[in-house]
Design a protein around this motif. Structure first.
Motif, PDB file in Angstrom:
ATOM      1  N   LYS A 299      19.161 -61.837-129.631  1.00 50.36           N
ATOM      2  CA  LYS A 299      20.339 -62.803-129.343  1.00 50.36           C
ATOM      3  C   LYS A 299      21.176 -62.462-127.941  1.00 50.36           C
ATOM      4  O   LYS A 299      21.317 -61.329-128.011  1.00 50.36           O
ATOM      5  CB  LYS A 299      21.305 -62.915-130.571  1.00 50.36           C
ATOM      6  N   GLY A 300      21.288 -63.378-127.254  1.00 50.20           N
ATOM      7  CA  GLY A 300      22.112 -62.907-126.002  1.00 50.20           C
ATOM      8  C   GLY A 300      21.193 -62.573-124.771  1.00 50.20           C
ATOM      9  O   GLY A 300      21.770 -62.176-123.696  1.00 50.20           O
ATOM     10  N   ALA A 301      20.042 -62.270-124.886  1.00 53.82           N
ATOM     11  CA  ALA A 301      19.014 -61.790-123.974  1.00 53.82           C
ATOM     12  C   ALA A 301      18.794 -62.763-122.947  1.00 53.82           C
ATOM     13  O   ALA A 301      18.594 -64.228-123.178  1.00 53.82           O
ATOM     14  CB  ALA A 301      17.683 -61.356-124.621  1.00 53.82           C
ATOM     15  N   LYS A 302      18.889 -62.548-121.718  1.00 50.76           N
ATOM     16  CA  LYS A 302      18.511 -63.421-120.678  1.00 50.76           C
ATOM     17  C   LYS A 302      16.955 -63.470-120.434  1.00 50.76           C
ATOM     18  O   LYS A 302      16.335 -62.437-120.290  1.00 50.76           O
ATOM     19  CB  LYS A 302      19.151 -63.061-119.369  1.00 50.76           C
ATOM     20  N   VAL A 303      16.355 -64.769-120.532  1.00 48.68           N
ATOM     21  CA  VAL A 303      15.159 -64.896-120.492  1.00 48.68           C
ATOM     22  C   VAL A 303      14.784 -65.669-119.136  1.00 48.68           C
ATOM     23  O   VAL A 303      15.294 -66.699-118.736  1.00 48.68           O
ATOM     24  CB  VAL A 303      14.525 -65.834-121.622  1.00 48.68           C
ATOM     25  N   THR A 304      13.748 -64.795-118.319  1.00 45.57           N
ATOM     26  CA  THR A 304      13.181 -65.462-117.118  1.00 45.57           C
ATOM     27  C   THR A 304      11.725 -65.884-117.288  1.00 45.57           C
ATOM     28  O   THR A 304      11.008 -65.081-117.767  1.00 45.57           O
ATOM     29  CB  THR A 304      13.365 -64.580-115.918  1.00 45.57           C
ATOM     30  N   GLU A 305      11.518 -67.088-116.862  1.00 46.47           N
ATOM     31  CA  GLU A 305      10.058 -67.635-117.089  1.00 46.47           C
ATOM     32  C   GLU A 305       9.370 -67.406-115.695  1.00 46.47           C
ATOM     33  O   GLU A 305       9.851 -67.328-114.439  1.00 46.47           O
ATOM     34  CB  GLU A 305      10.454 -69.114-117.274  1.00 46.47           C
ATOM     35  N   ALA A 306       8.289 -66.906-115.783  1.00 52.55           N
ATOM     36  CA  ALA A 306       7.540 -66.377-114.615  1.00 52.55           C
ATOM     37  C   ALA A 306       7.554 -67.570-113.342  1.00 52.55           C
ATOM     38  O   ALA A 306       7.386 -67.175-112.353  1.00 52.55           O
ATOM     39  CB  ALA A 306       5.823 -66.237-114.880  1.00 52.55           C
ATOM     40  N   ASP A 307       7.252 -68.769-113.799  1.00 54.51           N
ATOM     41  CA  ASP A 307       7.117 -70.012-112.995  1.00 54.51           C
ATOM     42  C   ASP A 307       8.427 -70.187-112.116  1.00 54.51           C
ATOM     43  O   ASP A 307       8.568 -70.395-110.888  1.00 54.51           O
ATOM     44  CB  ASP A 307       6.730 -71.013-113.464  1.00 54.51           C
TER      45      ASP A 307
END
Length: 419
Positions: A299-307
């Motif tokens: 919860k609260g984590a910043k998620v970066t998508e590869a594309d």
């Protein structure tokens, strides 16, 4: 008394080549989370003790045993250290990889993600680290880098590749469209194609790289036995027959039962601590729990998508800081001098000039002093230049813009330049 097998006759070179080519087909599939350096320093207390009494075996048979070892399931801890004689490359590596830095600022817009494997795993290129590894076939692997107050994990589960950095609470996600498909079918279709895949993470990964060097310039022998992570193992020693290489020898501890390499050590010809040492301190060849490979961003984590990361320029595109595309053709004249362990790569720098100097006004005097302190000035028929050295790789940069680099001595580089 530990068994000892004499060096193999050179007539077996062809068979050795076949054996190591077969070995390259049976990698424990953890390379998706590899380290970007094949340079690790010796840690004597790496769970080695005693010399078990094992049946004698030839080097050829031991290589065949490695080739026949199709280890798909395992879990355990791997201790690795790097000792190239260089400062820590963590921050520098991140810049070259195009990923973000580390810590909370790593994921700022334009700086990439702190969880990006291409930058994070480069930090393993120096120092001592403990990894927790697990694998269950081609589509399930996990590597966690254990730190004092944080943990970094890279998880491959089916068509998902996740990376998570607990220090910054950032996650990086990529889709592996080639999971479970043939190489031709999946090639070029997945967003994870830029993630590190073919770099070593386990002793077996390192061993396979070493076995690729087995040819007529190589001595291969079984030199006794050892015990690694509580398991009996044979010691396979691979070393150059030629003089002039900076590599002294490579020792691989091979599990007597499964044929899986348990420990890899590369020692320099100059002696002292090893340049590369990676080994299990704990290993289990049973099937890991399925939950080992489950991951949901906290919860609260910043998620970066590869594309998305690639779209905003986070991935390395071969451009400099002002966005100018790098022209591969500028590195012209690339060729290889010599053979085997004494191979030297020769290339020309763009513009046909050597390193910038304070005299030319290209660098400040203080920067010139630092540059001079990192290398040794040499001269010969080729003219003059500077040799930059590590404990394994040396490079000669001539003043007229040529570069000679290899795992060879300074004298070998000068001789190559003179020719």
């Amino acid at each position: 008394m530990a068994p000892y097998e004499p060096e193999q006759d050179t007539s077996e070179t062809g068979e050795l080549r076949v054996g190591r080519r077969k070995a390259a087909r049976y990698v424990v599939p953890i390379a998706v989370a590899g380290v970007a350096a094949a340079t690790i320093g010796l840690v004597p207390a790496l769970a080695t003790s005693g010399d078990p009494d094992l049946p004698k075996i030839s080097a050829q048979k031991l290589i065949e045993k490695i080739a026949a070892s199709d280890t798909q399931q395992l879990s355990g801890n791997v201790k690795i250290s790097t000792d190239l004689g260089l400062p820590s490359m963590g921050g520098l590596a991140g810049g070259f990889a195009g990923g973000g830095g580390s810590g909370a600022d790593g994921g700022e817009e334009g700086k990439g993600s702190a969880a990006d494997p291409k930058s994070k795993l480069m930090e393993l290129a120096s120092g001592t680290h403990t990894l927790r590894v697990a694998a269950d076939g081609q589509d399930k692997q996990k590597v966690s880098v254990l730190e004092d107050a944080a943990e970094y994990s890279l998880i491959h589960n089916g068509d998902d590749v996740w990376a998570y950095d607990s220090a910054s609470n950032e996650a990086y996600h990529a889709k592996d469209a080639g999971a479970g498909k043939g190489e031709a079918e999946g090639k070029g279709k997945d967003a994870s194609k830029d993630l590190p895949k073919d770099v070593p993470a386990t002793p077996k990964d390192f061993a396979e790289q070493a076995l690729k060097a087995v040819d007529g310039t190589t001595s291969v022998q079984v030199d006794g036995t050892a015990q690694v992570a509580g398991r009996d193992a044979y010691r396979l020693v691979v070393k150059p027959k030629q003089s002039g290489s900076t590599i002294g020898q490579i020792t691989v501890a091979v599990d007597a039962e499964t044929g899986t390499p348990l420990k890899f050590t590369l020692t320099p010809a100059s002696g002292g601590a090893a340049v590369v040492d990676a080994g299990f301190t704990k290993v289990d060849f049973g099937k890991p729990s399925a939950s080992t490979f489950d991951f949901t961003p906290p919860k609260g984590a910043k998620v970066t998508e590869a594309d998305e990361h690639a779209d905003r320029g986070g991935d390395f595109k071969g451009k400099d800081q002002v966005g100018k595309e790098f022209d591969k053709g500028e590195l012209n004249g690339l060729r290889v001098i010599g053979e085997g362990w004494n191979s030297i790569a020769e290339l020309k720098l763009p513009g046909g000039q050597g390193l910038p100097t304070a005299g030319s006004g290209d660098v400040p005097p203080d920067a010139q002093k630092l540059l001079d302190s990192l290398g040794d000035r040499v001269s010969g028929k080729f003219g003059t230049g500077t040799v930059f050295s590590t404990r394994l790789i040396n490079a000669l940069v001539t003043d007229d813009g040529k570069v000679y680099v290899g795992a060879v001595t300074k004298d070998a580089l000068v001789k190559a330049a003179n020719r």
